[in-house]
Write a protein that holds these residues in place. Sequence first.
Motif, short mmCIF file in Angstrom:
data_model
loop_
_atom_site.label_atom_id
_atom_site.label_comp_id
_atom_site.label_asym_id
_atom_site.label_seq_id
_atom_site.Cartn_x
_atom_site.Cartn_y
_atom_site.Cartn_z
N ALA B 284 6.15 -2.98 -76.44
CA ALA B 284 4.97 -2.79 -76.46
C ALA B 284 3.91 -3.81 -76.56
N GLU B 285 2.55 -3.51 -76.35
CA GLU B 285 1.49 -4.67 -76.47
C GLU B 285 0.55 -4.34 -77.51
N GLU B 286 -0.13 -5.20 -77.93
CA GLU B 286 -1.11 -4.97 -79.10
C GLU B 286 -2.33 -4.82 -78.78
N GLY B 287 -3.17 -3.63 -78.96
CA GLY B 287 -4.56 -3.37 -78.74
C GLY B 287 -5.14 -2.88 -79.83
N VAL B 288 -6.41 -3.08 -79.67
CA VAL B 288 -7.65 -2.62 -80.88
C VAL B 288 -8.26 -1.38 -80.63
N VAL B 323 -10.83 3.41 -86.51
CA VAL B 323 -11.34 2.52 -85.69
C VAL B 323 -11.24 1.12 -86.12
N GLY B 324 -10.80 0.25 -85.26
CA GLY B 324 -10.69 -1.15 -85.63
C GLY B 324 -9.16 -1.58 -86.00
N GLU B 325 -8.25 -0.74 -86.04
CA GLU B 325 -6.97 -0.88 -86.31
C GLU B 325 -6.26 -1.58 -85.01
N LYS B 326 -5.30 -2.31 -85.49
CA LYS B 326 -4.39 -3.06 -84.56
C LYS B 326 -3.21 -2.00 -84.15
#
Lengths: 276, 357
Positions: B284-288, B323-326
Amino acid sequence: MEPQTNSGPLKWTLITASAVFLSVFLLLPLAYIVATALRQGMDAYLAAITDKYTCKAAWLTIQATLWAVAVNTVFGIAAAWCLTKFAFRGKKIISTCIDLPVTVSPIIAGLIYLLTFGRQSFLYPYLDSWNIKIIFAVPGIVLATIFVTFPFISRELLPVLTAQGTDEEEAAALMGAGAFTIFRKVTLPHIKWALLYGVVLCTARAMGEFGAVSVLSGHLWGKTNTLPLYIELLYQGYDFTGAFAASSLLVVMAIIILALRLWLERRGSKELDIRK
Amino acid sequence: MNEHAAYVELRNINKHFKDFHATRDVNIAIPRGQLAALLGPSGSGKTTILRMIAGLEQPDSGEILIGGRVVNNVPGSERGIGFVFQNYALFRYMTVFDNIAFGLRVKKAPETAIRERVTELLGLIGCSGLENRYPSQLSGGQRQRVAFARALAPNPQILLLDEPFAAIDAKVRLELRTWLREMITRLHITSIFVTHDQDEAIEVADEIIVTNKGRVEQTGSPQELYSHPSTPFVARFIGNSIPVKDYTRFRYFERFGPQTEAVLRPEFIGIFKKGEKLQYASSAEEGVVEDIIFRGSSLEIRVRLHDNLLSAIRSVNDPAIHVGEKVDVFIYRLFIIDGGRVTLAHNQSLKKESVVI
């Protein structure tokens, strides 16, 4: 805009202004017509309106009006129908031509017919050989009346037919209905009130027509005098009782038309409420 | 007659309106008894196709066949069709009864037969007792049903519907969709309806014909269109597609052709809270998270990954995300747009792990 309810002075100023305006320009002259017509007593008035020439003039006016209404109803429906239900070249030109009689002075309309059918026209020898008299005869008067009134009915029908669109007609046609059935069952109920209203306007205008008719009439007593022309002749002959008595006839006819118009508007808007 | 033979067929149909090429080389074949949808954006030529089948427009070239017979020169009223107009076009100066009876009266059917048929249809559409009302006294849904009954009254072989649900409010629309589908299935009448609403087409139709710029892009069952779009237009048009400029930036997606454009769908994307148990955690990749939209039964999560704003669906029962969570973003698959073609690509890590297991 919201109706103004709290500004008393403005409301009353406007009401007074309208009342004064109507009195001076409408009620006063009407009252004057009646007063003058009756000045020499009821007998003189009755004698004036039952006069042979007055009756003939009134009858000619009614005749010309009936012709104009009949011809313009057919023409008006046909024109409004083709302008709204079909797309073709020259549509704008036809639409503009329909409005022409409103913009052209009636006198000019009269002159046009005089030139087209009169002695100097190339058509005259043919008409004469067939014994057809148009100028200074009843046909000329009818023609002139038709000309000045011809936009009235089609102009009433155009917006109604445009708003209706062509879906209902298409639906009827897909079910196999012929053109006449579609017109009778689908289109006619829709334009009924607008058509009647147009007829009323056309009638009112036809009865009062003076200019174009005046050019073509020739003022032959008892033959080509319509009521408005006859009134002018009487007036210029200093027969005030006669002139105003004949005028009162025209006024009565106008009031009947006005009442009809009011009734039609009521009926029409009621039906619109139910079946919009 | 062969059950799968086309009942309504269009062959190489072209139609111009002045300079506008409304229909280009359209070929369509619809078997008897099928419910087909013409789906496309406005101006894509779908209504023109329907009107040509009805005989309300004439094609410039090509053939229209109904039951194997060329009907180009047969008037619409003799093609055995019923037509439901977009705004129903009910005769507003006639009662419901007279509206439904119109087609039968034109055909000079006996009055007793007319009464019987209209009563039967009123029962079928659930509008018994409304026969003396005028169209303006009916609700939108009732008008639609009356229009349907009016089209069916003369027993047509084909039913054509132009945007049948467009003029109805959302709640009633859903009910009517189901109702119409049941009705048409029960009557087993070949039906074609026009819509710009893909949900409507997917839910109601057996077969969808996707139109774009006067052409037919793809024809197939809703499932086929959904999982195997054959043109870039269909890939973008069907589903809540999310365009992506460069798919090679996502991990485990290998470059396929010269172009890097791709289309994603919310159901192709998984969004997981950090620490949430995840089978493919390593890939998986990290998104915001940028936005969360409450959809009632679910949540739409908008997350930023490699400059792409992606949307995914999460259940309201899953652990809450803010909202704003990684978050961890996992992309299962995507449609690669390669010139005029569409290729479905799977996340390579899925293969690897299956090999390991």
